[in-house]
Write a protein that holds these residues in place. Structure first.
Motif, PDB file in Angstrom:
ATOM      1  N   GLY A  85       0.774  -1.229  -0.076  1.00 13.65           N
ATOM      2  CA  GLY A  85       0.108   0.106  -0.039  1.00 13.65           C
ATOM      3  C   GLY A  85       0.805   1.277  -0.098  1.00 13.65           C
ATOM      4  O   GLY A  85       0.279   2.446  -0.115  1.00 13.65           O
ATOM      5  N   GLU A  86       2.136   0.904   0.310  1.00 15.80           N
ATOM      6  CA  GLU A  86       2.994   2.360   0.108  1.00 15.80           C
ATOM      7  C   GLU A  86       3.372   2.830  -1.159  1.00 15.80           C
ATOM      8  O   GLU A  86       3.742   1.558  -1.787  1.00 15.80           O
ATOM      9  N   THR A  87       3.533   4.017  -1.585  1.00 18.32           N
ATOM     10  CA  THR A  87       3.989   4.276  -2.982  1.00 18.32           C
ATOM     11  C   THR A  87       5.585   4.607  -2.868  1.00 18.32           C
ATOM     12  O   THR A  87       6.067   4.718  -1.777  1.00 18.32           O
ATOM     13  N   PRO A  88       6.314   4.266  -3.977  1.00 20.94           N
ATOM     14  CA  PRO A  88       7.551   4.420  -3.906  1.00 20.94           C
ATOM     15  C   PRO A  88       8.003   5.788  -3.625  1.00 20.94           C
ATOM     16  O   PRO A  88       9.212   5.897  -2.564  1.00 20.94           O
ATOM     17  N   ALA A 135      26.791   5.139  -4.951  1.00 18.62           N
ATOM     18  CA  ALA A 135      25.276   5.007  -4.199  1.00 18.62           C
ATOM     19  C   ALA A 135      23.965   5.490  -5.336  1.00 18.62           C
ATOM     20  O   ALA A 135      23.138   5.168  -5.169  1.00 18.62           O
ATOM     21  N   GLN A 136      24.600   6.684  -6.063  1.00 18.91           N
ATOM     22  CA  GLN A 136      23.590   6.936  -6.992  1.00 18.91           C
ATOM     23  C   GLN A 136      23.112   5.707  -7.766  1.00 18.91           C
ATOM     24  O   GLN A 136      21.754   5.502  -8.130  1.00 18.91           O
ATOM     25  N   LEU A 137      24.069   4.859  -8.480  1.00 26.97           N
ATOM     26  CA  LEU A 137      23.873   3.800  -9.177  1.00 26.97           C
ATOM     27  C   LEU A 137      22.866   2.908  -8.438  1.00 26.97           C
ATOM     28  O   LEU A 137      21.988   2.207  -8.592  1.00 26.97           O
ATOM     29  N   GLU A 138      23.373   2.530  -7.219  1.00 26.22           N
ATOM     30  CA  GLU A 138      22.633   1.546  -6.322  1.00 26.22           C
ATOM     31  C   GLU A 138      21.276   1.766  -6.201  1.00 26.22           C
ATOM     32  O   GLU A 138      20.458   1.195  -6.160  1.00 26.22           O
ATOM     33  N   VAL A 139      21.244   3.119  -5.626  1.00 26.74           N
ATOM     34  CA  VAL A 139      19.762   3.622  -5.288  1.00 26.74           C
ATOM     35  C   VAL A 139      18.774   3.649  -6.799  1.00 26.74           C
ATOM     36  O   VAL A 139      17.736   3.308  -6.515  1.00 26.74           O
ATOM     37  N   ALA A 140      19.339   4.015  -7.612  1.00 32.07           N
ATOM     38  CA  ALA A 140      18.523   3.893  -8.867  1.00 32.07           C
ATOM     39  C   ALA A 140      18.291   2.150  -9.203  1.00 32.07           C
ATOM     40  O   ALA A 140      17.141   2.207  -9.767  1.00 32.07           O
ATOM     41  N   GLY A 141      19.244   1.554  -9.093  1.00 26.93           N
ATOM     42  CA  GLY A 141      18.791  -0.194  -9.263  1.00 26.93           C
ATOM     43  C   GLY A 141      17.623  -0.345  -8.087  1.00 26.93           C
ATOM     44  O   GLY A 141      16.909  -1.133  -8.693  1.00 26.93           O
ATOM     45  N   ARG A 142      17.756  -0.042  -6.889  1.00 26.92           N
ATOM     46  CA  ARG A 142      16.627  -0.058  -6.044  1.00 26.92           C
ATOM     47  C   ARG A 142      15.453   0.261  -6.467  1.00 26.92           C
ATOM     48  O   ARG A 142      14.289  -0.407  -6.307  1.00 26.92           O
ATOM     49  N   LEU A 143      15.313   1.322  -7.080  1.00 26.77           N
ATOM     50  CA  LEU A 143      14.120   2.130  -7.463  1.00 26.77           C
ATOM     51  C   LEU A 143      13.384   1.447  -8.739  1.00 26.77           C
ATOM     52  O   LEU A 143      12.402   1.275  -8.639  1.00 26.77           O
ATOM     53  N   ARG A 144      14.410   0.738  -9.321  1.00 26.26           N
ATOM     54  CA  ARG A 144      13.767  -0.152 -10.577  1.00 26.26           C
ATOM     55  C   ARG A 144      13.296  -1.366 -10.127  1.00 26.26           C
ATOM     56  O   ARG A 144      12.171  -1.756 -10.604  1.00 26.26           O
ATOM     57  N   GLU A 145      13.920  -1.834  -9.129  1.00 25.02           N
ATOM     58  CA  GLU A 145      13.177  -2.841  -8.339  1.00 25.02           C
ATOM     59  C   GLU A 145      11.707  -2.681  -7.794  1.00 25.02           C
ATOM     60  O   GLU A 145      10.690  -3.412  -7.846  1.00 25.02           O
ATOM     61  N   LEU A 146      11.791  -1.443  -7.322  1.00 21.61           N
ATOM     62  CA  LEU A 146      10.661  -0.927  -6.473  1.00 21.61           C
ATOM     63  C   LEU A 146       9.524  -0.686  -7.178  1.00 21.61           C
ATOM     64  O   LEU A 146       8.333  -1.053  -7.046  1.00 21.61           O
ATOM     65  N   CYS A 147       9.678  -0.002  -8.490  1.00 20.83           N
ATOM     66  CA  CYS A 147       8.777   0.086  -9.202  1.00 20.83           C
ATOM     67  C   CYS A 147       9.333  -0.335 -10.835  1.00 20.83           C
ATOM     68  O   CYS A 147       9.900   0.591 -11.389  1.00 20.83           O
ATOM     69  N   PRO A 148       8.954  -1.353 -11.460  1.00 24.95           N
ATOM     70  CA  PRO A 148       9.435  -1.943 -12.556  1.00 24.95           C
ATOM     71  C   PRO A 148       9.136  -1.243 -13.771  1.00 24.95           C
ATOM     72  O   PRO A 148       9.963  -1.190 -14.850  1.00 24.95           O
ATOM     73  N   ILE A 150       9.186   2.195 -14.059  1.00 24.34           N
ATOM     74  CA  ILE A 150       9.926   3.392 -13.859  1.00 24.34           C
ATOM     75  C   ILE A 150      10.833   3.329 -15.096  1.00 24.34           C
ATOM     76  O   ILE A 150      11.820   2.383 -15.412  1.00 24.34           O
ATOM     77  N   ASP A 151      11.197   4.532 -16.171  1.00 26.74           N
ATOM     78  CA  ASP A 151      12.049   4.533 -17.129  1.00 26.74           C
ATOM     79  C   ASP A 151      13.480   4.666 -16.426  1.00 26.74           C
ATOM     80  O   ASP A 151      13.766   5.275 -15.316  1.00 26.74           O
ATOM     81  N   GLU A 152      14.471   4.076 -17.011  1.00 25.20           N
ATOM     82  CA  GLU A 152      15.852   3.939 -16.407  1.00 25.20           C
ATOM     83  C   GLU A 152      16.577   5.450 -16.122  1.00 25.20           C
ATOM     84  O   GLU A 152      17.118   5.568 -15.207  1.00 25.20           O
ATOM     85  N   ILE A 153      16.103   6.184 -16.967  1.00 24.25           N
ATOM     86  CA  ILE A 153      16.555   7.655 -17.213  1.00 24.25           C
ATOM     87  C   ILE A 153      15.946   8.482 -15.760  1.00 24.25           C
ATOM     88  O   ILE A 153      16.576   8.958 -15.122  1.00 24.25           O
ATOM     89  N   ALA A 203       5.453   7.083 -12.258  1.00 26.12           N
ATOM     90  CA  ALA A 203       5.874   5.686 -11.405  1.00 26.12           C
ATOM     91  C   ALA A 203       5.818   5.702 -10.186  1.00 26.12           C
ATOM     92  O   ALA A 203       5.697   4.617  -9.426  1.00 26.12           O
ATOM     93  N   LEU A 204       6.388   6.994  -9.432  1.00 31.10           N
ATOM     94  CA  LEU A 204       6.493   6.718  -8.149  1.00 31.10           C
ATOM     95  C   LEU A 204       5.392   7.089  -7.310  1.00 31.10           C
ATOM     96  O   LEU A 204       5.260   6.845  -5.943  1.00 31.10           O
ATOM     97  N   HIS A 205       4.164   7.271  -7.750  1.00 35.15           N
ATOM     98  CA  HIS A 205       2.869   7.447  -7.289  1.00 35.15           C
ATOM     99  C   HIS A 205       1.939   6.194  -7.017  1.00 35.15           C
ATOM    100  O   HIS A 205       0.900   5.926  -6.588  1.00 35.15           O
TER     101      HIS A 205
END
Length: 209
Positions: A85-88, A135-148, A150-153, A203-205
């Protein structure tokens, strides 16, 4: 049950030792200089052996980044477990808020020492840049797992915005020796700016099922 408790206790003890080493190191760097401070000095000030120092940090350079490494580990962990129920966007906000609490309360007067060391020393500056990039690469990777979806850019931009925004404001506050209250207010403003920027990405919503 007892096993879980003792594991938790061990973890807390390890964390306390790690923090004692980091704080002792920054205090000694401030008092007697970075080059002049040895690993043996840091270990003695934290009341542990040099061998124990190496169990926590590979080198003297790494102890300078102890706090940042710990905070990033927390963000990684929080991004990995997103409640239903939580948004990214909510997950990101929550993980940043947790980090803010720690950044404002930890290291206190030695925060300025840490920032000055990194800004003055090319080797530490290079290490800081490398850590920021990873850190930026890793957080971006986690975000893509969180919301598949989401565009990679978008994922890279979100990661860069969140990490860059907090890092820039925290560095500014520490450089100018701001007190915890002022620092907290500044970081809250940075968080608000970050949220506004992230609000533009649909995608974050989307809430987790």
């Amino acid at each position: 049950m007892h096993h879980v408790q003792s594991a938790g206790l061990r973890e807390r003890k390890k964390q306390r030792t790690r923090q004692a080493l980091a704080t002792a190191a920054l205090r000694l760097f401030a008092e007697q200089g970075y080059e002049e401070t040895t690993i043996a000095d840091i270990a003695a000030a934290a009341e542990v052996s040099p061998r124990t120092f190496f169990a926590y940090f590979p080198s003297k350079e790494d102890v300078v980044f102890a706090e940042i490494d710990d905070r990033l580990a927390e963000v990684r962990e929080r991004l990995a477990r997103r409640p239903p129920g939580e948004t990214p966007l909510e997950t990101i906000r929550d993980s940043v808020l947790n980090v803010l609490e720690a950044l404002v309360t930890e290291h206190g007067e030695y925060g300025a020492v840490q920032v000055r060391l990194v800004l003055e020393r090319p080797a530490l500056q290079a290490r800081a840049l490398q850590r920021l990039h990873e850190a930026q690469l890793e957080v971006a990777g986690r975000l893509r797992e969180l919301c598949p979806d989401i565009d990679e850019i978008d994922a890279m931009a979100v990661s860069g915005l969140a990490i860059g925004c907090m890092q820039a404001v925290l560095t500014h506050c520490r450089r100018h020796g701001m007190d915890p209250g002022t620092t907290r207010a500044a970081l809250d403003r940075a968080l608000m700016i970050m949220e506004r920027g992230l609000g533009s990405i649909p995608a974050l919503h989307k809430a987790a099922p």
